[in-house]
Design an enzyme around this catalytic site. Structure first.
Site, mmCIF file in Angstrom:
data_model
loop_
_atom_site.group_PDB
_atom_site.id
_atom_site.type_symbol
_atom_site.label_atom_id
_atom_site.label_comp_id
_atom_site.label_asym_id
_atom_site.label_seq_id
_atom_site.Cartn_x
_atom_site.Cartn_y
_atom_site.Cartn_z
ATOM 1 N N LYS A 182 -53.145 -14.428 34.665
ATOM 2 C CA LYS A 182 -54.115 -13.588 35.388
ATOM 3 C C LYS A 182 -53.510 -12.253 35.785
ATOM 4 O O LYS A 182 -52.309 -12.063 35.788
ATOM 5 C CB LYS A 182 -54.698 -14.364 36.570
ATOM 6 C CG LYS A 182 -55.726 -15.378 36.064
ATOM 7 C CD LYS A 182 -56.513 -16.067 37.126
ATOM 8 C CE LYS A 182 -57.526 -17.014 36.424
ATOM 9 N NZ LYS A 182 -58.116 -17.967 37.345
ATOM 10 N N ARG B 135 -54.414 -25.248 35.812
ATOM 11 C CA ARG B 135 -55.141 -24.916 34.581
ATOM 12 C C ARG B 135 -54.341 -23.846 33.852
ATOM 13 O O ARG B 135 -54.140 -22.753 34.387
ATOM 14 C CB ARG B 135 -56.541 -24.401 34.970
ATOM 15 C CG ARG B 135 -57.452 -24.081 33.804
ATOM 16 C CD ARG B 135 -58.812 -23.612 34.344
ATOM 17 N NE ARG B 135 -59.728 -23.313 33.265
ATOM 18 C CZ ARG B 135 -59.749 -22.183 32.580
ATOM 19 N NH1 ARG B 135 -58.897 -21.216 32.867
ATOM 20 N NH2 ARG B 135 -60.630 -22.008 31.615
HETATM 21 N N1 HH2 Z 1 -60.189 -19.389 35.521
HETATM 22 C C1 HH2 Z 1 -60.828 -18.975 34.390
HETATM 23 C C2 HH2 Z 1 -61.841 -19.771 33.832
HETATM 24 N N2 HH2 Z 1 -62.174 -20.963 34.384
HETATM 25 N N3 HH2 Z 1 -61.871 -22.600 36.046
HETATM 26 C C3 HH2 Z 1 -61.265 -23.020 37.159
HETATM 27 N N4 HH2 Z 1 -61.601 -24.214 37.717
HETATM 28 N N5 HH2 Z 1 -60.285 -22.281 37.770
HETATM 29 C C4 HH2 Z 1 -59.894 -21.063 37.275
HETATM 30 O O1 HH2 Z 1 -59.012 -20.414 37.885
HETATM 31 C C5 HH2 Z 1 -60.529 -20.581 36.088
HETATM 32 C C6 HH2 Z 1 -61.541 -21.391 35.492
HETATM 33 C C7 HH2 Z 1 -60.435 -17.685 33.743
HETATM 34 O O2 HH2 Z 1 -59.485 -17.899 32.731
HETATM 35 P P1 HH2 Z 1 -59.852 -17.971 31.160
HETATM 36 O O3 HH2 Z 1 -60.700 -19.144 30.869
HETATM 37 O O4 HH2 Z 1 -58.613 -17.913 30.352
HETATM 38 O O5 HH2 Z 1 -60.593 -16.610 30.891
HETATM 39 P P2 HH2 Z 1 -62.096 -16.231 30.574
HETATM 40 O O6 HH2 Z 1 -62.916 -16.556 31.780
HETATM 41 O O7 HH2 Z 1 -62.027 -14.749 30.281
HETATM 42 O O8 HH2 Z 1 -62.537 -17.045 29.378
#
Ligand code: HH2
Length: 405
Positions: A337, A373
């Site tokens: 992040k 995660r």
């Molecule tokens: N962060 C992201 C997505 N889903 N779910 C939970 N429970 N907690 C988190 O911190 C969280 C999440 C963001 O990360 P990522 O999936 O890699 O990115 P994007 O939303 O751009 O797909």
């Protein structure tokens, strides 16, 4: 809402082996633990009657410091022995201050691990180690890996490789929730995630969660074998999502977010970020339970980067253990992040692995998280093996010198 948070809470398992080492009998140890185990609680949201009760406490085991008399709602710190704090909860109960009693009980029980979660064929035993959720983004635009696993077979292979590398579950998502991201139409999201979920279920026994804010996507995903719904809106986007989870008897991860992904990073503000995250999640747990979701199948997540400045993120991570008053397993996502890039000199997402590993090791040592995660499961597995071992190195043995007798 009255909220009592442990600012400090002695863990009995630090003292036990020391006393065993100096030869104290078990019968002597327990009363000692009761008198020496110590806690400091921050209590906020107090009404006039609660404040009065705290002002009149005359227990030599407790020290109560109250906020200025004119302040509404009132606040206090209450410090003292565990036995004293537990006695205060009982006093609040018999005085009819039930919300205060419940808050004190939740705070003093915050070091007791939640009940295990059974997902698919696996039992997640909390408190023993930090568990790993591997990220599979079937999206063209996710902030760190957008487009890499958009094609079905690439996504499936990626999910299987994360399972192989030691993921305890894999989280499949078809909509980016990065700052500024726009919503994806329902059918597009379904077309991205369902074939991947089906293929992973067919080729592996790793439990799979669906990262979605939409009830319709959750329902279909659960139908094809997902066992947990990861809702980054914490039921704020589509309240019917709770019904879909309840009908399937599935598990639900509720994440805190301020605003929506489109707007959340515009100007996030809090008076007390930890309290506000806990209070919102507490309300959403109640909402999920009212819709029929089993309370013991709910996880909570502070939502790192979701309507938070870097300062908010860091403070939440440092105080993550306070979320334990919610009585639910704590999930947290820091992987790659933006605040990690900023702290490591402005690195882009693909160079944030060392910083990401440091963040999960820190929360593992502070023992604030039950599940992290991550995108990089193999590396995270090693980091957690070391961090968890350090955090739990209190078994006695050689640490306390040669064995007695
Ligand atoms: N962060 C992201 C997505 N889903 N779910 C939970 N429970 N907690 C988190 O911190 C969280 C999440 C963001 O990360 P990522 O999936 O890699 O990115 P994007 O939303 O751009 O797909």
């Amino acid at each position: 809402m009255i909220l009592a948070r442990p600012i400090h809470l002695d863990r009995d398992d630090d003292l036990e082996p020391v006393w065993e080492r100096i030869g104290l009998a078990p019968t002597v140890r327990q009363p000692l633990l009761d008198s020496l185990g110590h806690g400091i609680l921050l209590v906020t949201g107090l009404g006039a009657a609660d404040t009065r009760l705290l002002r009149e406490v005359e227990d030599p085991r407790l020290t109560v410091i109250l906020s200025d008399p004119g302040r509404r709602p009132g606040g206090a710190t209450v410090s003292g022995t565990r036995a004293g704090l537990e006695a205060l909860a009982r006093l609040a109960e018999i005085s009819g201050r039930l919300e205060l009693a419940r808050a004190l009980d939740a705070a003093t029980a915050a070091d007791v691990p939640p009940d295990p979660t059974v997902l698919g064929g696996r039992t997640f035993q909390w408190g023993e180690r930090t568990h790993l959720m591997g990220v599979v983004n079937v999206t063209p635009d996710s902030f760190s890996d957008g487009g890499r696993h958009l094609e079905r077979e690439a996504a499936v292979r990626h999910a299987l490789s994360l399972a192989e590398a030691g993921a305890d579950l894999v989280d499949v998502g078809g909509e980016s929730t990065r700052p500024g991201a726009e919503q994806v139409p329902l059918q597009v999201e379904l077309d991205r995630v369902l074939p991947v979920l089906e293929a992973v279920r067919a080729r592996s026994d790793v439990p799979v969660s669906i990262d979605t804010r939409k009830a319709a996507v959750a329902r279909e995903a659960l139908r094809v074998g997902a066992v947990l719904v990861n809702d980054v809106s914490g039921l704020g986007h589509d309240p019917a999502l709770a019904n879909a989870v309840a009908e399937a008897g599935a598990a639900l991860a509720l994440m805190h977010i301020q605003g929506t992904p489109e707007t959340m990073q515009a100007d996030p503000r809090y008076d007390d970020v930890v309290a506000e995250v806990i209070e919102l999640l507490s309300g959403r747990i109640d909402r999920a339970v009212a819709a029929g979701v089993a309370r013991e199948r709910i996880w909570v997540d502070p939502g790192i980067g979701f309507g938070k400045t870097a300062g908010h993120n860091l403070f939440l991570l440092r105080h993550l253990g306070e979320l334990r008053v919610l009585g639910a397993p704590v999930l947290v996502g820091t992987s790659r992040k933006r605040f990690i890039g900023a702290l490591s000199g402005g690195k882009p997402p693909e160079q944030r692995l060392p910083g990401s590993l440091a963040s999960i090791a820190a929360v593992a040592v502070l023992q604030g998280a039950d599940v992290v995660r991550v995108h990089d499961v193999a590396e995270a597995r090693d980091a957690l093996a070391v961090a968890d071992a350090i955090a739990r190195a209190r078994e006695g043995g050689d640490s306390w010198g040669p064995p007695r007798g």
